[in-house]
Scaffold this motif. Structure first.
Motif, PDB file in Angstrom:
ATOM      1  N   LEU A  60       0.827  -1.205   0.000  1.00 17.35           N
ATOM      2  CA  LEU A  60       0.000   0.000   0.000  1.00 17.35           C
ATOM      3  C   LEU A  60       0.862   1.257   0.000  1.00 17.35           C
ATOM      4  CD1 LEU A  60      -2.813  -1.058   2.503  1.00 17.35           C
ATOM      5  CD2 LEU A  60      -2.950  -0.900   0.002  1.00 17.35           C
ATOM      6  N   VAL A  61       1.973   1.230   0.731  1.00 19.48           N
ATOM      7  CA  VAL A  61       2.869   2.384   0.737  1.00 19.48           C
ATOM      8  C   VAL A  61       3.484   2.575  -0.639  1.00 19.48           C
ATOM      9  CG1 VAL A  61       5.015   3.308   1.683  1.00 19.48           C
ATOM     10  CG2 VAL A  61       3.350   2.256   3.199  1.00 19.48           C
ATOM     11  N   ARG A  62       3.875   1.484  -1.290  1.00 20.89           N
ATOM     12  CA  ARG A  62       4.419   1.586  -2.648  1.00 20.89           C
ATOM     13  C   ARG A  62       3.399   2.224  -3.598  1.00 20.89           C
ATOM     14  NH1 ARG A  62       9.044  -1.693  -3.589  1.00 20.89           N
ATOM     15  NH2 ARG A  62       9.472  -3.145  -1.897  1.00 20.89           N
ATOM     16  N   VAL A  63       2.130   1.847  -3.439  1.00 19.70           N
ATOM     17  CA  VAL A  63       1.089   2.439  -4.282  1.00 19.70           C
ATOM     18  C   VAL A  63       1.002   3.941  -4.046  1.00 19.70           C
ATOM     19  CG1 VAL A  63      -1.398   2.518  -4.699  1.00 19.70           C
ATOM     20  CG2 VAL A  63      -0.251   0.309  -4.481  1.00 19.70           C
ATOM     21  N   ARG A  64       1.057   4.341  -2.767  1.00 16.28           N
ATOM     22  CA  ARG A  64       0.986   5.773  -2.457  1.00 16.28           C
ATOM     23  C   ARG A  64       2.192   6.517  -3.028  1.00 16.28           C
ATOM     24  NH1 ARG A  64      -1.052   3.862   2.594  1.00 16.28           N
ATOM     25  NH2 ARG A  64       0.961   4.141   3.623  1.00 16.28           N
ATOM     26  N   ILE A  65       3.364   5.909  -2.969  1.00 19.41           N
ATOM     27  CA  ILE A  65       4.555   6.541  -3.545  1.00 19.41           C
ATOM     28  C   ILE A  65       4.392   6.697  -5.054  1.00 19.41           C
ATOM     29  CG2 ILE A  65       7.016   6.250  -3.994  1.00 19.41           C
ATOM     30  CD1 ILE A  65       7.249   4.877  -1.271  1.00 19.41           C
ATOM     31  N   SER A  66       3.890   5.665  -5.713  1.00 17.85           N
ATOM     32  CA  SER A  66       3.684   5.729  -7.165  1.00 17.85           C
ATOM     33  C   SER A  66       2.706   6.836  -7.537  1.00 17.85           C
ATOM     34  CB  SER A  66       3.179   4.385  -7.695  1.00 17.85           C
ATOM     35  OG  SER A  66       4.146   3.375  -7.533  1.00 17.85           O
ATOM     36  N   ILE A  67       1.606   6.917  -6.791  1.00 20.14           N
ATOM     37  CA  ILE A  67       0.609   7.965  -7.056  1.00 20.14           C
ATOM     38  C   ILE A  67       1.219   9.338  -6.825  1.00 20.14           C
ATOM     39  CG2 ILE A  67      -1.564   8.966  -6.245  1.00 20.14           C
ATOM     40  CD1 ILE A  67      -2.499   6.108  -5.646  1.00 20.14           C
ATOM     41  N   ARG A  69      15.117  14.578  20.694  1.00 20.42           N
ATOM     42  CA  ARG A  69      15.998  15.751  20.708  1.00 20.42           C
ATOM     43  C   ARG A  69      15.702  16.672  19.525  1.00 20.42           C
ATOM     44  NH1 ARG A  69      21.825  12.904  22.314  1.00 20.42           N
ATOM     45  NH2 ARG A  69      21.122  12.052  24.323  1.00 20.42           N
ATOM     46  N   GLY A  70      14.420  16.840  19.236  1.00 19.42           N
ATOM     47  CA  GLY A  70      14.006  17.790  18.218  1.00 19.42           C
ATOM     48  C   GLY A  70      14.191  17.337  16.791  1.00 19.42           C
ATOM     49  N   ALA A  71      14.367  16.052  16.570  1.00 19.44           N
ATOM     50  CA  ALA A  71      14.532  15.558  15.195  1.00 19.44           C
ATOM     51  C   ALA A  71      13.764  14.260  15.044  1.00 19.44           C
ATOM     52  CB  ALA A  71      16.008  15.334  14.881  1.00 19.44           C
ATOM     53  N   PHE A  72      13.149  14.050  13.867  1.00 16.42           N
ATOM     54  CA  PHE A  72      12.473  12.801  13.589  1.00 16.42           C
ATOM     55  C   PHE A  72      13.497  11.674  13.537  1.00 16.42           C
ATOM     56  CE2 PHE A  72       9.077  15.393  11.244  1.00 16.42           C
ATOM     57  CZ  PHE A  72       8.228  15.354  12.329  1.00 16.42           C
ATOM     58  N   THR A  73      13.188  10.587  14.208  1.00 16.92           N
ATOM     59  CA  THR A  73      14.120   9.464  14.258  1.00 16.92           C
ATOM     60  C   THR A  73      13.661   8.266  13.452  1.00 16.92           C
ATOM     61  OG1 THR A  73      13.070   8.628  16.282  1.00 16.92           O
ATOM     62  CG2 THR A  73      14.909  10.137  16.559  1.00 16.92           C
ATOM     63  N   THR A  74      12.442   8.322  12.927  1.00 20.36           N
ATOM     64  CA  THR A  74      11.911   7.197  12.162  1.00 20.36           C
ATOM     65  C   THR A  74      11.942   7.527  10.680  1.00 20.36           C
ATOM     66  OG1 THR A  74      10.446   6.631  13.985  1.00 20.36           O
ATOM     67  CG2 THR A  74       9.929   5.666  11.851  1.00 20.36           C
ATOM     68  N   SER A  75      12.363   6.583   9.889  1.00 15.14           N
ATOM     69  CA  SER A  75      12.376   6.779   8.437  1.00 15.14           C
ATOM     70  C   SER A  75      11.837   5.521   7.786  1.00 15.14           C
ATOM     71  CB  SER A  75      13.802   7.072   7.945  1.00 15.14           C
ATOM     72  OG  SER A  75      14.659   5.984   8.256  1.00 15.14           O
ATOM     73  N   GLY A  76      11.750   5.523   6.479  1.00 11.63           N
ATOM     74  CA  GLY A  76      11.253   4.354   5.768  1.00 11.63           C
ATOM     75  C   GLY A  76      10.300   4.758   4.667  1.00 11.63           C
ATOM     76  N   ARG A  77       9.640   3.743   4.100  1.00  8.80           N
ATOM     77  CA  ARG A  77       8.783   4.013   2.946  1.00  8.80           C
ATOM     78  C   ARG A  77       7.574   4.868   3.308  1.00  8.80           C
ATOM     79  NH1 ARG A  77       9.603  -1.633   1.437  1.00  8.80           N
ATOM     80  NH2 ARG A  77      11.306  -1.718  -0.054  1.00  8.80           N
ATOM     81  N   GLU A  78       7.060   4.708   4.533  1.00  4.96           N
ATOM     82  CA  GLU A  78       5.903   5.505   4.922  1.00  4.96           C
ATOM     83  C   GLU A  78       6.242   6.991   4.923  1.00  4.96           C
ATOM     84  OE1 GLU A  78       4.267   5.409   9.028  1.00  4.96           O
ATOM     85  OE2 GLU A  78       2.465   4.617   8.064  1.00  4.96           O
ATOM     86  N   VAL A  79       7.430   7.326   5.414  1.00  2.00           N
ATOM     87  CA  VAL A  79       7.890   8.719   5.394  1.00  2.00           C
ATOM     88  C   VAL A  79       8.125   9.170   3.960  1.00  2.00           C
ATOM     89  CG1 VAL A  79       9.762  10.269   6.066  1.00  2.00           C
ATOM     90  CG2 VAL A  79       8.869   8.609   7.698  1.00  2.00           C
ATOM     91  N   GLU A  80       8.722   8.307   3.153  1.00  2.00           N
ATOM     92  CA  GLU A  80       8.940   8.631   1.747  1.00  2.00           C
ATOM     93  C   GLU A  80       7.612   8.921   1.047  1.00  2.00           C
ATOM     94  OE1 GLU A  80      10.797   6.585  -2.321  1.00  2.00           O
ATOM     95  OE2 GLU A  80      10.997   5.569  -0.380  1.00  2.00           O
ATOM     96  N   ALA A  81       6.598   8.092   1.325  1.00  2.09           N
ATOM     97  CA  ALA A  81       5.288   8.304   0.711  1.00  2.09           C
ATOM     98  C   ALA A  81       4.688   9.630   1.152  1.00  2.09           C
ATOM     99  CB  ALA A  81       4.343   7.154   1.075  1.00  2.09           C
ATOM    100  N   PHE A  82       4.843   9.964   2.441  1.00  2.00           N
ATOM    101  CA  PHE A  82       4.307  11.230   2.940  1.00  2.00           C
ATOM    102  C   PHE A  82       4.992  12.406   2.257  1.00  2.00           C
ATOM    103  CE2 PHE A  82       4.207  14.906   5.674  1.00  2.00           C
ATOM    104  CZ  PHE A  82       2.883  14.961   6.056  1.00  2.00           C
ATOM    105  N   CYS A  83       6.314  12.376   2.187  1.00  3.94           N
ATOM    106  CA  CYS A  83       7.055  13.502   1.629  1.00  3.94           C
ATOM    107  C   CYS A  83       6.782  13.683   0.139  1.00  3.94           C
ATOM    108  CB  CYS A  83       8.549  13.322   1.885  1.00  3.94           C
ATOM    109  SG  CYS A  83       9.039  13.558   3.618  1.00  3.94           S
ATOM    110  N   VAL A  84       6.690  12.598  -0.611  1.00  6.35           N
ATOM    111  CA  VAL A  84       6.434  12.755  -2.040  1.00  6.35           C
ATOM    112  C   VAL A  84       5.002  13.214  -2.286  1.00  6.35           C
ATOM    113  CG1 VAL A  84       5.670  10.386  -2.587  1.00  6.35           C
ATOM    114  CG2 VAL A  84       6.890  11.719  -4.303  1.00  6.35           C
ATOM    115  N   THR A  85       4.063  12.821  -1.406  1.00 13.03           N
ATOM    116  CA  THR A  85       2.690  13.302  -1.531  1.00 13.03           C
ATOM    117  C   THR A  85       2.613  14.786  -1.202  1.00 13.03           C
ATOM    118  OG1 THR A  85       1.858  11.116  -0.897  1.00 13.03           O
ATOM    119  CG2 THR A  85       0.303  12.943  -0.791  1.00 13.03           C
ATOM    120  N   LEU A  86       3.333  15.220  -0.167  1.00 15.89           N
ATOM    121  CA  LEU A  86       3.383  16.645   0.155  1.00 15.89           C
ATOM    122  C   LEU A  86       4.003  17.420  -1.004  1.00 15.89           C
ATOM    123  CD1 LEU A  86       3.063  19.046   2.031  1.00 15.89           C
ATOM    124  CD2 LEU A  86       5.223  18.404   3.132  1.00 15.89           C
ATOM    125  N   ALA A  87       5.054  16.885  -1.603  1.00 16.52           N
ATOM    126  CA  ALA A  87       5.679  17.544  -2.747  1.00 16.52           C
ATOM    127  C   ALA A  87       4.696  17.681  -3.910  1.00 16.52           C
ATOM    128  CB  ALA A  87       6.922  16.770  -3.185  1.00 16.52           C
TER     129      ALA A  87
END
Length: 295
Positions: free
Chosen positions: A112-119, A186-204
């Protein structure tokens, strides 16, 4: 020494399995037999020292792939080619010896995350394609989104956070939505991965399409178990902090999927960012002109 990899497409949903079997795949096996046989195959491949990369065998997508590549759907070669498709978004999903009962939910979530990234990627490229200088516009959008992401991490409280985004494009009215759960330390996101990638590309994509909507930052486990939500309005591709009342109104009208209930609405903090490379939505060309001409 590099391990040899083999790709395998897995029917991870019983309804998908039924549709595919109706098209001549899998012989007479039922879904339970198919899963048992597949798990044995996976363990055997791993036992031979092979890295196994998995992909969800999705009926509609698989049919399109076979049509584009002139393959018969019931040919095992077609399934191998589909599983190893070089155009599959993101890093491979690697089988590490799990039982299928544990693996399938993670594989479906990955799909599902891959689909969101593709979209998101398709929408982003379509949006910048209207510009006179699409490469410059794309670079500026990605720089802006990267800055927004870092600013959110710097301003958010410590602990688990949930980002939700909804937007409607100015040009084509396309609706986009994304969510990503992550941690702040400490004021920085520590989690990364495809879910974050999908969020950022959707925001873009939303920014590039001069979208309107809202971005919400939910604190899931703040100090003493407190829950808060802060909001930013997306207007013509620009993010501005919302007041506490605006944030509360956005939650009341249509709560984002997966958002926690009973969160105290707060104003969004300033992101102190400007998009570089352009000032305002174009009025004499690019997306603005396309929008007027498309009616």
């Amino acid at each position: 020494m590099l391990r040899q990899a083999v790709a395998l497409a897995l029917a991870a949903d019983p309804d998908d399995f039924a549709r595919l079997r109706g098209q001549g795949l899998f012989g007479e096996a039922d879904y339970a037999e198919y899963l048992c046989r597949t798990e044995g195959q996976l363990r055997a491949l791993r036992g031979e020292g092979l890295d196994v990369h998995l992909r969800v065998l999705e009926p509609t997508d698989y049919a399109d792939f076979c049509e584009q590549n002139l393959l018969d759907q019931d040919d095992p070669v077609a399934r191998v080619a589909y599983a190893a498709d070089p155009e599959l978004v993101g890093e491979p999903f690697v089988y590490r010896g799990e039982r299928l009962a544990e693996l399938i939910p993670a594989l479906l979530a990955d799909h599902l995350v891959r689909v969101r990234i593709s979209i998101g990627c398709s929408s982003l490229l379509a949006a910048v394609g209207w510009e006179d200088c699409p490469e410059d516009r794309l670079a500026a959008v990605l720089q802006y989104v990267s800055g927004v992401y870092l600013a959110l991490g710097a301003g958010a409280g410590e602990g688990r956070q949930l980002l939700t985004l909804r937007s409607v494009g100015l040009v084509d009215g396309e609706q986009l939505a994304a969510r990503a759960e992550l941690g702040v330390e400490r004021g920085a996101f520590t989690t990364s991965g495809r879910e974050v990638e999908a969020f950022c590309v959707t925001l873009a994509a939303a920014v590039a399409g001069y979208g309107s909507g809202e971005l919400l930052l939910h604190t899931l486990d703040g100090p003493e178990g407190s829950r808060e939500v802060r909001g930013w309005a997306l207007v013509d591709g620009w993010l501005r902090p919302m007041s506490a009342l605006e944030t509360a109104a956005a939650l009341a009208v249509d709560p984002p999927e997966g958002a926690p209930g009973r969160s105290a609405a707060r104003e969004g903090f300033p992101l102190s960012l400007r998009q570089t490379g352009w000032d305002d939505p174009p009025t004499g060309g690019g997306a603005g002109e396309a929008g007027r001409g498309g009616g």
